[in-house]
Structures are given as C-alpha cells and as structure tokens.
Enzyme design. Structure first.
Site, PDB file in Angstrom:
ATOM      1  N   HIS A 123      37.003  31.605  52.201  1.00  0.00           N
ATOM      2  CA  HIS A 123      37.581  32.397  51.114  1.00  0.00           C
ATOM      3  C   HIS A 123      37.571  33.870  51.533  1.00  0.00           C
ATOM      4  O   HIS A 123      36.626  34.327  52.183  1.00  0.00           O
ATOM      5  CB  HIS A 123      36.775  32.198  49.827  1.00  0.00           C
TER       6      HIS A 123
ATOM      7  N   GLU B 289      46.022  32.328  50.072  1.00  0.00           N
ATOM      8  CA  GLU B 289      45.628  33.265  49.017  1.00  0.00           C
ATOM      9  C   GLU B 289      45.766  34.695  49.534  1.00  0.00           C
ATOM     10  O   GLU B 289      44.831  35.227  50.156  1.00  0.00           O
ATOM     11  CB  GLU B 289      44.158  33.038  48.629  1.00  0.00           C
TER      12      GLU B 289
HETATM   13  P1  PGA Z   1      42.069  34.432  40.878  1.00  0.00           P
HETATM   14  O1  PGA Z   1      41.181  33.961  42.128  1.00  0.00           O
HETATM   15  O2  PGA Z   1      42.808  33.211  40.370  1.00  0.00           O
HETATM   16  O3  PGA Z   1      41.073  34.957  39.886  1.00  0.00           O
HETATM   17  O4  PGA Z   1      43.001  35.475  41.385  1.00  0.00           O
HETATM   18  C1  PGA Z   1      41.657  33.006  43.032  1.00  0.00           C
HETATM   19  C2  PGA Z   1      40.685  32.796  44.150  1.00  0.00           C
HETATM   20  O5  PGA Z   1      40.074  33.778  44.608  1.00  0.00           O
HETATM   21  O6  PGA Z   1      40.462  31.666  44.604  1.00  0.00           O
END
Ligand code: PGA
Length: 283
Positions: A129, A199
């Site tokens: 992440h 992401e």
């Molecule tokens: P968010 O986070 O939906 O709050 O933007 C997503 C993530 O970091 O997995």
C-alpha cells in the site's frame, strides 16, 4: 464476479466492529441474490481479525445447518474437512490482513507474518500500500518478498501500485506503474488469482478520482503487462481500482474495461455506503 475489498486502515475498535457486522449481516441477508456472486473482502486492523473470524464462524454455522438440511443428510455424513470447506465457502465476506512481514517468524517487533494471518482466518493480505511504501519506505523488492511470503502461506496478496502527483504531472505514470507491477512479481511466484490494486497516491483520501479515460488508459496498460509477462504465472488476473471510491462513483468505475473490482478505504467504514458500493456491481 467483482472483488470489493474494504481497507479499514487504523480505524475501528470492537464496538464499531460489532455495529458494522450487525449492519453487514442484515443487509447481506436482504440482498443475498445481488451480493452472493461477488467476492467481498474485509481488511480490518490485525487485532480484530480473530474476533471477526469467530463471528463469521457463528454466522456460517447457521448457513451450514441449512445446507445440510436441504441436502437431506446428517452432520455425520460429512467429513470434518468437508464441513470446514462448506463453512469457509459460505462466508459472506473473506478476511484479509493490511500488511505482512516477508519472514515466517523472528525478531521483528510490531510486525505480523503471513503465517499468523492465515491462522486467524485470512485468505488475503494487502501488500505494498502506498502508505507503507511512503511512510515506512517499503521498496518494490520488499513488496515482492511480501507477496511471495503470502503465497507460501496460501494467502492471496492484493498488490498495490500507483503513481504520485509529480509522476502523473510529468506524464510518466504508465512507465511508473508498469515498472511497479513488474518489480512486485517474483519470477517463482505462482498465483491462482493475481490481484493488482491501482491506487494513484493523489486520489487516496482526497475525494479526487482519475476520470474514466485516465483510468481506462492505466487499466489497459496493466492488462497488457499481465498478458505479456505473467500470464504463465497466474490462472486469473484481477485489477482493482482504489482511491476515493464512494457509492457515487463505484458503478461508473466498475464499468471501465479491465477493471474488475475496488479497494475501498474511508467509504468502507460506513456500512450503508459500503453495501451501496457492493450493490453497484450489479448495475
Ligand atoms: P480511500 O483509501 O478510499 O479512503 O481513498 C483507499 C486506500 O487507501 O486503499
């Protein structure tokens, strides 16, 4: 089948978890036909995993009784392995860790091994992440080792990649995420499901999401990387999108070609909104 993963991050303790679970089970039974074909995964703080695992066990015991009743058999007709498989398969959602160490055990204060996650009912684990890459300086090499460690414990890693705003502004995002994808996969890794979560860092927790064109461009590029480099290492490939997913944008994002699921942060804490997101898979 769509994959909807909830990443609670460092939020929720036992009381909030109870409320969330009550809400979830209630919505799940009401919307069973619309939810049953998707893979829902909850990644809570590690301390809650064992507790949620037992709550799930209780819930699926009821499902087990119904299945046995409808098959006109008795408990004794099933081996304990068969019963265990029915229990696990009938979970309304699966459990995942938010991170794991790449070693099986050792002097790593504060860390959790993939082996321990597997023992408390996890079938998945998030690795790489951006919050861990940026705040804990995890490199692509560490992420690759973590993914491998997860596979060795029969966990499916959810491997996160994504560019910063600077990289996007320089129009280097495709090369950047392609390289992150390639670096995260050890050549000895074999996957039933290879799951990549795209992401973009600039979309996480900001309320901003890439537009459909931007998302389609990245999704197509990552699909090509899979086909060209990893098709012989994995039976299936799933690309999730994460970053400010909400019940307002989830349906539209899921309709983009090559995107087969979502990794949801903040919006997954609110059970009403999370169920809405899960239901948007159907629309
Ligand atoms: P968010 O986070 O939906 O709050 O933007 C997503 C993530 O970091 O997995």
């Amino acid at each position: 089948m769509k994959i909807i993963a909830a990443n609670w991050k460092m939020n929720n303790a036992f009381d909030e978890t109870d409320q969330w679970l009550d809400g979830f089970f209630d919505h799940y039974s009401k919307n069973y036909d619309n939810l049953k074909n998707n893979q829902i995964i909850l990644c809570p703080p590690a301390i809650l995993l064992d507790y949620i695992d037992s709550e799930l066990m209780e819930d699926s015991m009821q499902a087990l009784e119904k299945i046995i009743e409808s098959s006109h058999k008795k408990f004794e007709d099933f081996s304990s392995e068969e019963l265990n498989n029915i229990l696990i398969e009938n979970r309304p959602f699966k459990l995942g860790g938010q991170d794991c160490h790449h070693q099986v055990s050792g002097s790593f204060t504060g860390d959790i091994s993939a082996a321990t996650l597997a023992k408390v009912g996890c079938e998945y684990v998030i690795v790489g992440h951006s919050e861990r890459r940026v705040k804990y300086r995890e490199t692509d090499q560490i992420v690759a080792k973590k993914a491998l460690a997860a596979l060795q414990q029969k966990l499916t890693p959810i491997i996160c990649i994504g560019e910063s705003k600077e990289v996007r502004d320089q129009n280097q995002h495709i090369e950047f995420v392609t390289q992150q994808f390639i670096n995260a996969i050890d050549q000895n890794a074999k996957f039933d499901k290879l799951i990549i979560a795209y992401e973009p860092i600039w979309a996480i927790g900001t309320g901003v999401t890439p537009n459909n064109e931007q998302l389609a461009e990245v999704a197509k590029a990552l699909q090509q990387v899979f086909v060209q480099k990893f098709a012989n290492q994995a039976k299936e490939f799933h690309l999730l999108y994460g970053g400010s997913v909400s019940s307002k944008n989830s349906g539209e994002i899921l309709a983009i070609p090559n995107i087969s699921g979502l990794l949801v942060g903040k919006a997954s804490l609110d059970i009403e909104q999370f169920i809405e997101i899960c239901l948007s898979c159907q629309k």
